[in-house]
Write a protein that holds these residues in place. Structure first.
Motif: not given
Ligand code: GDP
Length: 313
Positions: A236, A238, A11, A14-15
């Motif tokens: 989460a 974030k 995503g 986090g991704g």
């Molecule tokens: P979005 O599309 O911007 O919402 O991003 P994603 O779906 O890729 O990422 C959101 C998720 O990333 C959330 O559930 C966060 O908890 C997770 N996340 C963000 N930073 C980190 C991190 O440093 N470590 C881990 N394990 N999870 C993270």
């Protein structure tokens, strides 16, 4: 020859953190990042692809560390002027970011695919690994909430994830074609690992899995499939992942994320703080610090993931 291709499903925020870590420890040609496009939308006449852009900015070192989204060194003249004129200012578009959407929109209108445009933007931004939209066909995440059906960005940005979520659908997914290079990679004998990044399972990873043929191709690929939990100690890092879990009647935790992916997973990396959850998990579990604050954290976690995947071969 050892299989060398790592396919990462991602995503946005986090991704992109893990994708950046992978990009720092792998040769560029060995990494293919597939981005969710369920968050894409049309706004002010522009085609906006938030997860692709988050990945591009992170991989190019252009991401805004203070805001946690958007571009570094951003200015806001466009937004201020738009607001002054009474225009829609709930979705913040910085001046530099705006140029990306304007150019993408122009080229889409000329008939170029989102994949081709993304590949060209990546080349121009000197990004090594390939970033591939999950599909060139439109897929739109919609949420049924206590306030009725909402488009994704209405829910996520305008309403700041406040409405309680009852159901999530991916409009267009059943008719969309997964990006052909994505499916080809899943069939490849060169595939070393499929990495499901620590992204929101409901709105970042499941839109990718909803495309025809994708789940089956992941299930039957010859490489290990490994995920990193986006939930640490029930929360989460974030965004609304844990909040959504509660609203959907799911216990927020690393185990629940693995349950969502079901039999797709061969391996699962969860945070060292969540050791107690390891016992309840089906796939092979690796414990590691998974909070990625620094660049070194991202690289370390990327190494842990690849080692764990290689051990599953
Ligand atoms: P979005 O599309 O911007 O919402 O991003 P994603 O779906 O890729 O990422 C959101 C998720 O990333 C959330 O559930 C966060 O908890 C997770 N996340 C963000 N930073 C980190 C991190 O440093 N470590 C881990 N394990 N999870 C993270």
């Amino acid at each position: 020859m050892m299989p060398n291709l790592v396919l990462a499903l991602s995503g946005g925020i986090g991704g992109a953190k893990l994708a950046l870590g992978l990009s720092r420890i792998l040769p560029a040609r060995d990494l293919l990042i597939v981005a969710n496009t369920g968050d894409d939308f049309e706004h002010l006449g522009l085609a906006i692809s938030p997860d692709i852009d988050t990945l591009m900015y992170a991989l190019a070192g252009l991401d805004n560390q203070e805001l946690g989204w958007g571009r570094r060194d951003e200015t806001w003249s466009f937004m201020e002027t738009l607001a002054r004129l009474g225009g829609a200012d709930w979705f913040r578009l910085g001046d530099r970011d705006l140029a990306v959407h304007v150019e993408r929109t122009r080229r889409l209108r000329l008939g170029e695919t989102l994949s081709a445009i993304t590949a060209d933007f990546c080349r121009r931004l000197s990004i090594g690994p390939r970033v591939l939209p999950m599909s060139d066909d439109p897929v739109r995440t919609r949420l049924r909430t206590e306030e009725g059906w909402l488009d994704f960005q209405d829910y996520f940005v305008r309403l700041r994830c406040r409405p309680r979520v009852r159901e999530i659908i991916f409009t267009g997914a059943a008719e969309a074609r997964a990006q052909p290079d994505f499916l080809t990679a899943l069939l490849s004998e060169q595939l070393r690992a499929v990495v499901i990044c620590p992204s929101n399972p409901f709105i970042s990873v499941e839109p990718i899995l909803a495309l025809p043929g994708v789940r089956a191709a992941i299930a039957s690929c010859q490489a290990p499939v490994i995920a990193v939990s986006p939930i640490i100690a029930g929360r989460a890092v974030k965004g609304p992942t844990a909040k959504m879990m509660i609203e959907l009647g799911i216990t927020p935790g690393a185990a629940s994320v693995a349950e969502r992916y079901g039999n797709l997973l061969d391996g699962y990396v969860i945070d060292s703080n969540d050791a107690a959850e390891a016992a309840n998990l089906g796939p092979h579990v690796t414990l590691a610090p998974t909070l990625m604050t620094t660049l070194a954290d991202r690289e370390r976690l990327a190494s842990v993931v690849l080692e764990a995947a290689d051990a599953l071969r």
